[in-house]
Design a protein around this motif. Structure first.
Motif, mmCIF file in Angstrom:
data_model
loop_
_atom_site.group_PDB
_atom_site.id
_atom_site.type_symbol
_atom_site.label_atom_id
_atom_site.label_comp_id
_atom_site.label_asym_id
_atom_site.label_seq_id
_atom_site.Cartn_x
_atom_site.Cartn_y
_atom_site.Cartn_z
ATOM 1 N N LEU A 84 -24.731 23.681 -25.811
ATOM 2 C CA LEU A 84 -25.233 23.620 -27.181
ATOM 3 C C LEU A 84 -24.143 23.159 -28.139
ATOM 4 N N MET A 85 -22.943 23.708 -27.991
ATOM 5 C CA MET A 85 -21.829 23.317 -28.851
ATOM 6 C C MET A 85 -21.465 21.842 -28.658
ATOM 7 N N ASP A 86 -21.422 21.395 -27.406
ATOM 8 C CA ASP A 86 -21.115 19.989 -27.125
ATOM 9 C C ASP A 86 -22.167 19.063 -27.709
ATOM 10 N N LEU A 87 -23.424 19.452 -27.568
ATOM 11 C CA LEU A 87 -24.534 18.646 -28.089
ATOM 12 C C LEU A 87 -24.430 18.497 -29.601
ATOM 13 N N LEU A 88 -24.146 19.583 -30.293
ATOM 14 C CA LEU A 88 -24.017 19.538 -31.752
ATOM 15 C C LEU A 88 -22.745 18.806 -32.174
ATOM 16 N N PHE A 89 -21.648 19.056 -31.457
ATOM 17 C CA PHE A 89 -20.355 18.465 -31.809
ATOM 18 C C PHE A 89 -20.415 16.935 -31.778
ATOM 19 N N THR A 90 -20.921 16.381 -30.679
ATOM 20 C CA THR A 90 -20.969 14.921 -30.577
ATOM 21 C C THR A 90 -21.982 14.326 -31.553
ATOM 22 N N HIS A 122 -14.160 24.576 -14.268
ATOM 23 C CA HIS A 122 -13.819 25.153 -15.567
ATOM 24 C C HIS A 122 -12.442 24.688 -16.029
ATOM 25 N N LEU A 123 -11.485 24.650 -15.120
ATOM 26 C CA LEU A 123 -10.136 24.237 -15.486
ATOM 27 C C LEU A 123 -10.077 22.775 -15.922
ATOM 28 N N THR A 124 -10.923 21.936 -15.346
ATOM 29 C CA THR A 124 -10.989 20.530 -15.769
ATOM 30 C C THR A 124 -11.434 20.432 -17.221
ATOM 31 N N VAL A 125 -12.479 21.193 -17.569
ATOM 32 C CA VAL A 125 -12.982 21.213 -18.943
ATOM 33 C C VAL A 125 -11.925 21.758 -19.894
ATOM 34 N N ALA A 174 -7.032 19.140 -28.456
ATOM 35 C CA ALA A 174 -6.906 20.005 -29.630
ATOM 36 C C ALA A 174 -5.441 20.283 -29.957
ATOM 37 N N THR A 175 -4.625 20.488 -28.940
ATOM 38 C CA THR A 175 -3.197 20.726 -29.157
ATOM 39 C C THR A 175 -2.537 19.515 -29.798
ATOM 40 N N PHE A 176 -2.905 18.327 -29.343
ATOM 41 C CA PHE A 176 -2.334 17.103 -29.919
ATOM 42 C C PHE A 176 -2.669 16.984 -31.398
ATOM 43 N N MET A 177 -3.922 17.289 -31.781
ATOM 44 C CA MET A 177 -4.353 17.102 -33.165
ATOM 45 C C MET A 177 -3.815 18.174 -34.102
ATOM 46 N N TYR A 178 -3.776 19.430 -33.665
ATOM 47 C CA TYR A 178 -3.526 20.515 -34.611
ATOM 48 C C TYR A 178 -2.262 21.334 -34.352
ATOM 49 N N ILE A 188 -7.566 10.156 -29.426
ATOM 50 C CA ILE A 188 -7.749 11.572 -29.108
ATOM 51 C C ILE A 188 -9.079 12.086 -29.645
ATOM 52 N N SER A 189 -9.431 11.686 -30.880
ATOM 53 C CA SER A 189 -10.688 12.147 -31.475
ATOM 54 C C SER A 189 -11.895 11.631 -30.697
ATOM 55 N N VAL A 190 -11.829 10.388 -30.214
ATOM 56 C CA VAL A 190 -12.898 9.848 -29.373
ATOM 57 C C VAL A 190 -13.030 10.684 -28.099
ATOM 58 N N PHE A 191 -11.909 11.096 -27.566
ATOM 59 C CA PHE A 191 -11.910 11.847 -26.316
ATOM 60 C C PHE A 191 -12.636 13.170 -26.462
ATOM 61 N N TYR A 192 -12.320 13.946 -27.535
ATOM 62 C CA TYR A 192 -12.922 15.288 -27.610
ATOM 63 C C TYR A 192 -14.239 15.338 -28.364
ATOM 64 N N THR A 193 -14.612 14.253 -29.071
ATOM 65 C CA THR A 193 -15.909 14.260 -29.763
ATOM 66 C C THR A 193 -16.982 13.461 -29.034
#
Length: 316
Positions: free
Chosen positions: A68-74, A244-247, A255-259, A274-279
């Protein structure tokens, strides 16, 4: 330097990665495919988890929240980026920018905490299987999910309000895929050094404890798995945990790179990638990483699709 705090009327210009790339049409098509993949895979996973009672267990309840979070985030980022490119219109209103920042921060923060809770779930399932339904009873699961949403909501609201109260200069161009704190602060006509330090501290505070919890959980899981007498049980545990570890690696790395990294190490090109990667990329891959390696989910999915095909055939 002149200010333009008629931002409510004029807004910003999002100069995303599509306009600056060497082959924008190819990149646009790739983003479209990834977005459709994210919608389909996360939607199907949510449907399967909701429809089949065998998946009404803590592990899949948390996995459904992740989908649900991934669906909303993208969906907060990708449609806007694609429409801007296709319509040659890359403006975003002041209110729209604030809303996009708030939603991205909230959903990203919620996923950050949820991944730590999912690691704890796997730790309990593998290291304390006899007490699993005691430690992960429904009330505890709902408390975990509520904590993730509420803390991320408060964090996102505070950051959005404080960031958007700065006066901004005439250069309205945000050299980023979406409205986020680091690129917006570069447009501020005020000293933002203290707030940048605060963003760094909050980034470390919000990211590091969940990451430590994840690493600790999997260190204990690995210790337990290596002492399992059954090869089949050891293999099943390792497959589940490696997914899980891959995710976790994909999410926390971006997130570490950005913030967490200092702003001096950032560049518009790197931030966009980076933003393309996580969004865009990660929301499309997460359900595939979990479901394709999970025989239980794939079995239920085939059953649901088989019923749908049978119903379609009977109505023709």
């Amino acid at each position: 330097m002149q200010y333009w705090n008629s931002t409510l009327d004029r807004g910003f210009m999002l100069m995303g990665i599509l306009n600056d790339s060497g082959s924008p049409q190819l990149l646009c098509a790739t983003f479209t495919v990834l977005y459709l993949l994210a919608l389909t895979s996360n939607g199907l996973l949510l449907l399967v988890i909701t429809m089949d009672s065998r998946l009404h267990v803590p592990m899949y309840f948390l996995l459904g929240q992740l989908s649900l979070m991934d669906l909303l985030f993208t969906s907060v980022v990708t449609p806007k980026a694609l429409m801007d490119f296709l319509c040659s219109e890359n403006t975003i209103s002041f209110a729209g920018c604030a809303l996009q920042m708030f939603l991205a921060l909230m959903l990203g923060g919620a996923e950050d905490l949820l991944l730590a809770f999912m690691a704890y779930d796997r730790y309990v399932a593998i290291c304390h299987p006899l007490n699993y339904m005691v430690f992960m009873r429904p009330r505890v699961c709902w408390l975990m999910v509520s904590t993730a949403w509420i803390l991320s909501f408060m964090n996102a609201l505070g950051h959005t309000f404080y960031t958007m109260q700065y006066p901004f200069c005439k250069a309205r161009k945000i050299r980023h895929l979406l409205c986020e704190i680091p690129p917006l602060l570069k447009l501020a006509c005020a000293d933002t050094s203290r707030y940048e330090l605060f963003v760094y501290v909050m980034g470390v505070t919000f990211l590091m404890p969940p990451l430590v919890a994840v690493i600790s959980s999997y260190a204990l899981i690995l210790f337990t798995v290596l002492h399992m007498p059954s090869n089949e049980g050891r293999q099943k545990a390792l497959v589940t945990c490696s997914s899980h570890l891959t995710v976790v690696g994909m999410f926390y790395g971006a997130a570490t790179f950005m913030y967490v990294l200092p702003s001096s190490l950032h560049s518009p090109k790197q931030d966009n990638i980076i933003s393309v990667f996580y969004t865009i990329v990660t929301p499309a891959l997460n359900p595939l990483i979990y479901s394709l390696r999970n025989k239980e989910v794939m079995g239920v999915l085939k059953k649901v699709l088989g019923k749908y095909m049978l119903w379609t055939h009977s109505t023709i």
